[in-house]
Write an enzyme that holds these catalytic residues in place. Structure first.
Site, short mmCIF file in Angstrom:
data_model
loop_
_atom_site.label_atom_id
_atom_site.label_comp_id
_atom_site.label_asym_id
_atom_site.label_seq_id
_atom_site.Cartn_x
_atom_site.Cartn_y
_atom_site.Cartn_z
N ARG A 1 0.83 -1.21 0.00
CA ARG A 1 0.00 0.00 0.00
C ARG A 1 0.87 1.26 0.00
O ARG A 1 0.48 2.28 -0.57
CB ARG A 1 -0.98 0.00 1.19
CG ARG A 1 -2.04 1.09 1.09
CD ARG A 1 -3.09 0.96 2.17
NE ARG A 1 -4.17 0.06 1.81
CZ ARG A 1 -5.33 0.44 1.28
NH1 ARG A 1 -5.53 1.72 0.98
NH2 ARG A 1 -6.27 -0.43 1.02
N GLU B 1 -9.47 6.24 7.59
CA GLU B 1 -8.03 6.43 7.40
C GLU B 1 -7.64 7.66 6.57
O GLU B 1 -6.63 8.30 6.88
CB GLU B 1 -7.45 5.18 6.73
CG GLU B 1 -7.47 3.96 7.63
CD GLU B 1 -7.12 2.70 6.86
OE1 GLU B 1 -6.10 2.06 7.19
OE2 GLU B 1 -7.86 2.35 5.93
#
Length: 757
Positions: free
Chosen positions: A311, A712
């Site tokens: 990621r 997030e």
């Protein structure tokens, strides 16, 4: 419609009165045993002798277990079975559990655990990124490399090339409720586990293997957590397994919770990174070619490091189009705590990398940092470096709106004027955007289930696979259910997440809790609503489509409306099923992590932030004076909760980059292992003026309510505070600040010195 209303958290009244029940608050049965680990005091070595006689003789001790006493699997890893519950022959980090104390009280167990005599022959420990690179100590055979275009050729022909390297530290989760679990043995080998976990199904899976039963023999229940932030995605496995193993052996309930010191010494943190780069740009600062090397310190076990590092690579572009780019990722194995999931899951590290690069470009070329960002922004129709098309990219418009609302031009001039006149205090002002992909990159995790019951009095009970950790997931999902049935929210009751009610759940992570579980609950509710509609259509002799649920009533043209509760009663008496499961799987996503190609995300959540800070150039001390944020939540399910998430995420992100410093000594001992030495941001560290607006453009994808995830993405808006510190430092001289993270007072002072030199 309950969707879209700014309602308070469903448990707010319980939180503020202290009535909210956490694992440590659950009444324990008589005779409950308490557990504590005995830990390694060496970072790497061979266990040569173990003398636990003093531990066994300590007051209140019932039993002491080592790896040899475990009946089945000695493993608590979430990935490749490389993480034993108790060490076998060797230790791999300072703080690794070696033995397990079982005692009549928590205090007795803790005291006894300090009495173990463990002789360990030290071996050379790999503690730093440099040591790991030198030893070629890593997960996966070598570095992972993704590329698009020809970065080397673009760099060779670029008018200007800027290169650099910087460090960013890790981060301790510091959830207010520490890790905790309790296991209650049942009949015929069954086990009920209460766990403070974001991933009940993984707890179920690990416990089942540890006590030798199928998963149907283990039930895991999680009512709520006092914070998680990713730290309870896999780190709770050890406590739950330990409790279940001892409960199986003794037939007594077992409970375990880490004290803060043990929690910080044992559990993993955010991955710290070193990022090196070479950027080729034109006269406007537009990126023509880019090489990025990301070195992640992963710790002693693999845990979730591979998808975290993936990621980070996926977010190496942030909001910027990279036509010619090569990204190299080193996943380094070290003798430290096994780094794990943390809010953003590698995304913040990737985003900070590209923001530092553009900051360096702007300073090196004497350009406006915001203008450099704007010239590199994506446009709809372009593709990312991994091949996903950009759609609904509102950041240019959001940037214009933010700079206007925050009165940027006037404040920029005021800061420059202040700095020209002030020799000690300097102000900084900086902007940063975020584009964050929403979905698990491990594709099969993008699924969710739900179970909904409508009772004959019209009250509604539901369960789903998501866990509540203070983020307001339960309230949002309840609002979805209330909207389907058009009833008041008071009719809805969500109870503890329970693997016996909703199986095979994914972790509440990747900002996907509302998206996945909201859609699953919606599907279940619509099934029941359609059954009631069909029954009433026959009863009233109308078409099912003519039956309307509105304002707590059910009605059809030419028929007197009836209360929803009456409709439920009538359906029950007509033997209509008022219970249903619901299921949802995310559409459109495909991902090849080896090639680094595909569409790993359903959509992107977007945000922009502008932060203003002041620094003391004599001490490095600093303050955030003002922050302005516009964050893209789509059609927000609950604006009040979403604004709270944005505010909290920003402060946590700013804390990561300013005050939260993890320090290990040369022996591998974590020295910052308590609130006395590890500084999370307090209420006094928040911006003095804090303005948060939501961007209400509906999600272009078919999410629940056309909303967007908000857990997030806004964490990365805290990067604007770090950039603002860099801007203030740059006002101290002509050199490049070369600022590392966290920008503690000491680092700010050192950076001021670099600029002045």
């Amino acid at each position: 419609m309950s969707i879209g209303k700014p309602l308070p958290h469903d448990a707010a009244h319980l939180h503020v009165t202290g009535a909210a029940r956490y694992v440590d608050d659950i009444p324990t049965p008589k005779g409950t045993l308490h557990l504590c680990f005995g830990l390694s005091d060496v970072a790497r070595g061979e266990i040569t002798s173990v003398d636990l006689s003093a531990v066994r003789a300590a007051p209140g001790v019932v039993a002491v277990l080592t790896a040899d006493d475990l009946p089945f699997e000695n493993d608590v890893s979430p990935s490749i079975h490389d993480e034993p519950l108790l060490a076998v022959d060797e230790v791999f980090y300072l703080g690794q559990p070696i033995f397990l104390v079982v005692a009549e009280s928590h205090l007795a167990a803790r005291k006894a655990a300090r009495l173990g005599q463990i002789d360990i022959a030290p071996l050379p420990a790999i503690l730093t990124i440099d040591q790991a690179l030198e030893a070629d100590s890593r997960f996966e055979g070598g570095p992972v490399i993704w590329s698009r275009g020809d970065a080397a050729d673009a760099l060779a022909s670029a008018p200007h090339v800027i290169e650099g390297q910087f460090e960013m530290g890790g981060q301790e989760h510091f959830y207010l409720e520490g890790q905790a679990a309790m296991a209650l043995p049942g009949e015929d080998g069954e086990m009920l586990v209460h766990s403070s976990t974001q991933h009940p199904t993984e707890i179920q899976h690990k416990v089942a293997h540890a006590i030798g039963v199928p998963m149907h023999g283990v039930r895991v229940e999680t009512r709520r957590m006092g914070g998680g932030f990713g730290g309870k995605e896999s780190q709770g496995n050890a406590l739950a397994v330990a409790c279940a193993v001892v409960a199986r052996q003794t037939g007594r309930a077992c409970k375990m919770r880490y004290d803060r010191d043990d929690d910080m010494m044992i559990t993993g943190k955010r991955h710290d990174f070193r990022i090196s780069y070479r950027a080729g740009v034109d006269d406007t600062g537009k990126l023509l070619g880019l090489e990025i090397t990301q070195a992640a310190r992963c710790g002693w076990a693999q845990d979730l490091s591979l998808p975290v590092a993936d990621r980070a690579m996926l977010h190496a572009d942030n909001a910027y189009h990279l036509e010619n780019v090569e990204i190299t990722s080193h996943r380094l194995k070290t003798n430290t705590q096994s780094a794990t999931a943390f809010r953003g899951f590698g995304g913040p590290q990737g985003v900070l990398g590209i923001e530092r690069i553009l900051e360096h470009v702007a300073r090196e070329r004497g350009l406006d940092p915001i203008a450099v960002r704007q010239v590199n922004f994506y446009a709809d129709g372009q593709t990312t470096h991994y091949g996903q098309e950009i759609e609904g990219f509102h950041i240019p418009a959001m940037t214009d709106a933010l700079l206007d609302r925050a009165d940027y031009a006037k404040r920029r001039a005021a800061a420059d004027s202040f700095n020209a006149e002030s020799s000690v205090l300097k102000k900084g002002l900086a902007f940063s955007p975020v584009k964050f992909g929403i979905s698990f990159t491990l594709t099969h995790l993008n699924q969710a289930g739900a179970l909904v019951h409508v009772y004959q009095d019209g009250s509604i009970h539901l369960n789903h696979g998501g866990t509540e950790m203070g983020q307001g997931l339960f309230q949002k999902v309840a609002q979805v259910a209330a909207s389907v049935f058009a009833v008041d929210l008071s009719a809805i009751k969500i109870t503890a997440t329970d693997t016996a009610k909703v199986p095979n759940t994914s972790a509440t992570a990747a900002s996907s809790g509302s998206d996945l579980n909201g859609m699953a609950v919606k599907a279940a509710c619509e099934t029941i609503r359609d059954r009631i509609s069909e029954f009433l259509a026959n009863y009233w002799s109308v078409a099912p489509g003519d039956v309307v649920f509105t304002g707590g009533n059910v009605q059809a043209a030419g028929r007197a409306p009836i209360a929803f509760s009456e409709a439920a009663q009538m359906a029950y008496q007509a033997r209509v099923s008022l219970s249903s499961t619901g299921f949802y799987k995310t559409q459109k996503i495909t991902w090849d992590r080896i090639e680094g190609r595909g569409r790993p995300f359903l959509y992107f959540a977007l945000g922009v932030a502008l932060s203003e800070v002041v620094i003391d150039t004599l001490t490095g001390e600093n303050r955030i004076l003002r922050t302005d944020i516009i964050h893209d939540t789509g059609n927000s399910l609950n604006p009040a909760l979403d604004i709270g998430q944005v505010e909290g995420a920003y402060v946590q992100g700013a804390g990561w980059l300013t005050t939260e410093e993890l320090i290990w000594d040369k022996a591998g001992r974590l020295r910052t292992h308590a609130p006395s030495t590890y500084k999370i941001p307090a209420s006094s560290d928040r911006p003095r003026e804090f303005n948060v607006d939501l961007w209400h453009e509906p999600n272009q994808e078919d999410t629940v309510g056309r909303a967007k995830a908000v857990g997030e993405p806004p964490f990365m808006l805290g990067i604007s505070a770090w950039l603002a510190l860099a801007d203030a430092i740059s006002a101290c001289g002509d050199g490049f600040h070369d600022l590392n993270a966290p920008a503690t007072a000491e680092e700010v002072l050192a950076s001021v010195g670099r600029v002045q030199a």
